[in-house]
Design a protein around this motif. Structure first.
Motif, PDB file in Angstrom:
ATOM      1  N   MET A  51      49.087  38.343  44.254  1.00  0.00           N
ATOM      2  CA  MET A  51      48.532  39.235  45.283  1.00  0.00           C
ATOM      3  C   MET A  51      47.363  38.585  46.005  1.00  0.00           C
ATOM      4  O   MET A  51      47.221  38.697  47.222  1.00  0.00           O
ATOM      5  CB  MET A  51      48.125  40.563  44.644  1.00  0.00           C
ATOM      6  CG  MET A  51      49.310  41.391  44.160  1.00  0.00           C
ATOM      7  SD  MET A  51      48.830  42.772  43.072  1.00  0.00           S
ATOM      8  CE  MET A  51      47.948  43.841  44.209  1.00  0.00           C
ATOM      9  N   ALA A  52      46.522  37.879  45.259  1.00  0.00           N
ATOM     10  CA  ALA A  52      45.399  37.186  45.883  1.00  0.00           C
ATOM     11  C   ALA A  52      45.879  36.061  46.794  1.00  0.00           C
ATOM     12  O   ALA A  52      45.276  35.794  47.844  1.00  0.00           O
ATOM     13  CB  ALA A  52      44.457  36.646  44.819  1.00  0.00           C
ATOM     14  N   LEU A  53      46.944  35.386  46.410  1.00  0.00           N
ATOM     15  CA  LEU A  53      47.510  34.354  47.279  1.00  0.00           C
ATOM     16  C   LEU A  53      47.985  34.960  48.593  1.00  0.00           C
ATOM     17  O   LEU A  53      47.785  34.385  49.669  1.00  0.00           O
ATOM     18  CB  LEU A  53      48.669  33.651  46.565  1.00  0.00           C
ATOM     19  CG  LEU A  53      48.291  32.760  45.379  1.00  0.00           C
ATOM     20  CD1 LEU A  53      49.551  32.256  44.681  1.00  0.00           C
ATOM     21  CD2 LEU A  53      47.421  31.580  45.812  1.00  0.00           C
ATOM     22  N   SER A  54      48.601  36.146  48.526  1.00  0.00           N
ATOM     23  CA  SER A  54      49.045  36.821  49.751  1.00  0.00           C
ATOM     24  C   SER A  54      47.862  37.138  50.649  1.00  0.00           C
ATOM     25  O   SER A  54      47.912  36.921  51.869  1.00  0.00           O
ATOM     26  CB  SER A  54      49.787  38.119  49.396  1.00  0.00           C
ATOM     27  OG  SER A  54      50.905  37.884  48.575  1.00  0.00           O
ATOM     28  N   VAL A  55      46.784  37.663  50.068  1.00  0.00           N
ATOM     29  CA  VAL A  55      45.600  38.037  50.843  1.00  0.00           C
ATOM     30  C   VAL A  55      45.011  36.825  51.556  1.00  0.00           C
ATOM     31  O   VAL A  55      44.567  36.925  52.712  1.00  0.00           O
ATOM     32  CB  VAL A  55      44.542  38.695  49.940  1.00  0.00           C
ATOM     33  CG1 VAL A  55      43.200  38.833  50.667  1.00  0.00           C
ATOM     34  CG2 VAL A  55      45.020  40.064  49.465  1.00  0.00           C
ATOM     35  N   LEU A 110      53.443  44.802  52.510  1.00  0.00           N
ATOM     36  CA  LEU A 110      52.454  45.356  53.436  1.00  0.00           C
ATOM     37  C   LEU A 110      51.792  44.247  54.253  1.00  0.00           C
ATOM     38  O   LEU A 110      51.521  44.417  55.444  1.00  0.00           O
ATOM     39  CB  LEU A 110      51.386  46.128  52.656  1.00  0.00           C
ATOM     40  CG  LEU A 110      51.799  47.458  52.027  1.00  0.00           C
ATOM     41  CD1 LEU A 110      50.659  48.010  51.181  1.00  0.00           C
ATOM     42  CD2 LEU A 110      52.216  48.467  53.092  1.00  0.00           C
ATOM     43  N   ILE A 111      51.524  43.121  53.613  1.00  0.00           N
ATOM     44  CA  ILE A 111      50.842  42.015  54.294  1.00  0.00           C
ATOM     45  C   ILE A 111      51.774  41.269  55.238  1.00  0.00           C
ATOM     46  O   ILE A 111      51.397  40.931  56.360  1.00  0.00           O
ATOM     47  CB  ILE A 111      50.224  41.063  53.256  1.00  0.00           C
ATOM     48  CG1 ILE A 111      49.019  41.741  52.571  1.00  0.00           C
ATOM     49  CG2 ILE A 111      49.808  39.731  53.880  1.00  0.00           C
ATOM     50  CD1 ILE A 111      48.412  40.961  51.432  1.00  0.00           C
ATOM     51  N   THR A 112      53.005  41.046  54.808  1.00  0.00           N
ATOM     52  CA  THR A 112      53.917  40.203  55.603  1.00  0.00           C
ATOM     53  C   THR A 112      54.855  40.989  56.514  1.00  0.00           C
ATOM     54  O   THR A 112      55.320  40.463  57.532  1.00  0.00           O
ATOM     55  CB  THR A 112      54.785  39.322  54.682  1.00  0.00           C
ATOM     56  OG1 THR A 112      55.640  40.177  53.888  1.00  0.00           O
ATOM     57  CG2 THR A 112      53.915  38.469  53.759  1.00  0.00           C
ATOM     58  N   GLY A 113      55.189  42.230  56.129  1.00  0.00           N
ATOM     59  CA  GLY A 113      56.187  42.983  56.877  1.00  0.00           C
ATOM     60  C   GLY A 113      57.577  42.390  56.763  1.00  0.00           C
ATOM     61  O   GLY A 113      58.475  42.708  57.563  1.00  0.00           O
ATOM     62  N   ASP A 114      57.795  41.548  55.776  1.00  0.00           N
ATOM     63  CA  ASP A 114      59.045  40.800  55.622  1.00  0.00           C
ATOM     64  C   ASP A 114      60.078  41.653  54.882  1.00  0.00           C
ATOM     65  O   ASP A 114      60.054  41.761  53.658  1.00  0.00           O
ATOM     66  CB  ASP A 114      58.760  39.509  54.859  1.00  0.00           C
ATOM     67  CG  ASP A 114      59.975  38.600  54.754  1.00  0.00           C
ATOM     68  OD1 ASP A 114      61.102  39.035  55.096  1.00  0.00           O
ATOM     69  OD2 ASP A 114      59.812  37.445  54.297  1.00  0.00           O
ATOM     70  N   GLY A 330      47.130  44.866  53.248  1.00  0.00           N
ATOM     71  CA  GLY A 330      47.297  45.393  51.895  1.00  0.00           C
ATOM     72  C   GLY A 330      46.003  45.874  51.272  1.00  0.00           C
ATOM     73  O   GLY A 330      45.964  46.136  50.064  1.00  0.00           O
ATOM     74  N   HIS A 331      44.945  46.011  52.068  1.00  0.00           N
ATOM     75  CA  HIS A 331      43.626  46.313  51.491  1.00  0.00           C
ATOM     76  C   HIS A 331      43.556  47.661  50.794  1.00  0.00           C
ATOM     77  O   HIS A 331      42.693  47.898  49.962  1.00  0.00           O
ATOM     78  CB  HIS A 331      42.531  46.212  52.552  1.00  0.00           C
ATOM     79  CG  HIS A 331      42.589  47.283  53.613  1.00  0.00           C
ATOM     80  ND1 HIS A 331      42.236  48.595  53.396  1.00  0.00           N
ATOM     81  CD2 HIS A 331      42.942  47.209  54.929  1.00  0.00           C
ATOM     82  CE1 HIS A 331      42.365  49.291  54.513  1.00  0.00           C
ATOM     83  NE2 HIS A 331      42.808  48.475  55.458  1.00  0.00           N
ATOM     84  N   GLY A 332      44.490  48.572  51.108  1.00  0.00           N
ATOM     85  CA  GLY A 332      44.454  49.900  50.497  1.00  0.00           C
ATOM     86  C   GLY A 332      45.368  50.064  49.298  1.00  0.00           C
ATOM     87  O   GLY A 332      45.618  51.186  48.869  1.00  0.00           O
TER      88      GLY A 332
END
Length: 348
Positions: A51-55, A110-114, A330-332
């Motif tokens: 998850m941190a890598l995604s952020v 949430l971060i990528t929309g993929d 994805g912050h929430g």
């Protein structure tokens, strides 16, 4: 270009990026994210680190981690509790560990929309949650673990693990709805677990001297509002060491970065973002020049212990910084957990 989290006066975007790079350096060629180089990989901390890598915009590395989870999932939907350098050390099942894949997958989406990623990971999420559902007791709580060889389950229900499962079930329901394959049974299990955590805490094992048993009902999303504020206040003075972080264990002079950042995520979810920022600031003494974070400090001796820079501690810092700065999509992920359908609504 990825916009990185930053907290004025605490962490710059460049420092958060360096922490993401430190996590990526610990990743094994297989995609696994161990506690530290050469250390163990467990399926929960592995996902937190992904998850941190995604952020931090390391999408390829994050997806390599999820691919590791997809490839190493067993036929029953589980992962071993502990793997070291590709070898299974503890083959048994932790229900919370197995459920957390849903949190990571939803967060990455949430971060990528993929949608391709979501479709690809759906069978893995479905199999994991289908397995975890078998651990739910009639009273709504989830048994904490099982013997992979015999299938026997250990009946005890632990509040920390159940609080985390609560968040995972919410994410799993969201994934199922997003891809058009709703799972009403998961939503019902989520509601029943929420009722149990909020209304019948006595059915769980008594809270231990570990801080996680204190704040996890808030972090996982089952407890909010006034009840959450009262829960935080109840043991704040036992655990919080001003300017240093929070104790992992209430009677030991040992503060840990991951637990401090998780508490920050919990109080941020209650709306106390200023307190959350102060907590994140308080553990910057654990930061290494390379961007990684030491696990903890025995402040009575001013010694780092254990003497390791843990992948999941760095990940917790990134996730907390993202939450309080409201940066990534994805912050929430911790703040927006739904309370679940109540017993009255389920019977209507």
């Amino acid at each position: 270009m990825t916009v990185l989290p930053a907290i004025a006066g605490v962490l710059t975007a460049q420092q958060v990026d360096a922490t993401g790079a430190a996590i990526a350096r610990m990743q094994e060629d297989s995609g696994a994210l161990p506690w530290f180089p050469g250390g163990q990989t467990d399926p929960w901390d592995h996902i937190e680190s992904a998850m941190a890598l995604s952020v931090t915009g390391r999408i390829a590395e994050a997806e390599a981690a999820y691919e590791w989870s997809r490839r190493h999932q067993r036929e029953d939907g589980s992962w071993p509790i502990r793997t070291v350098a590709g070898k299974i050390v503890d083959p048994n099942i932790d229900s919370n560990f197995c459920s957390y894949i849903a949190v990571g997958v939803w967060h990455h989406y949430l971060i990528t929309g993929d949608t391709g990623f979501l479709d690809r990971m759906w069978p893995t999420v479905w199999s994991a949650i289908d397995l975890v559902m078998r651990f739910q007791r009639p009273d709504g709580a989830f048994r904490w673990a099982g013997d992979h060889r015999t299938g026997a389950m250990f009946d005890h229900a632990q509040i920390t693990g159940n609080a985390s499962i609560f968040q995972a079930l919410d994410c799993a329901v969201r994934i199922a709805d997003e891809i058009g394959q709703p799972e009403p049974g998961w939503a019902g299990a989520h509601g029943a677990l929420g009722d149990a955590i909020r209304e019948r805490p006595d059915i769980f094992e008594p809270p231990s001297d570990h801080s996680m048993d204190w704040y996890y009902p808030i972090l996982g999303g089952a407890v909010r509002g006034r009840a959450g504020q009262e829960l935080v206040a109840r043991r704040w003075d036992e655990f919080v060491v001003e300017g240093l972080g929070i104790r992992c264990v209430d009677h030991r002079p040992w503060v840990t970065g991951a637990e401090t950042c998780e508490l920050a995520l919990a109080v941020d979810a209650l709306g106390d973002t200023d307190d959350a920022i102060r907590l994140i600031e308080s553990i910057q003494h654990l930061r290494d020049p390379d961007g990684s974070y030491w696990t903890g400090l025995v402040y009575a001796d001013d010694k780092r212990w254990p003497v390791e820079k843990s992948c999941w501690t760095s990940a917790a810092v990134v996730l907390a910084a993202d939450a309080v700065s409201r940066t990534s999509a994805g912050h929430g992920i911790f703040r927006d957990v739904r309370p679940g359908v109540s017993a009255e609504e389920r019977s209507a």
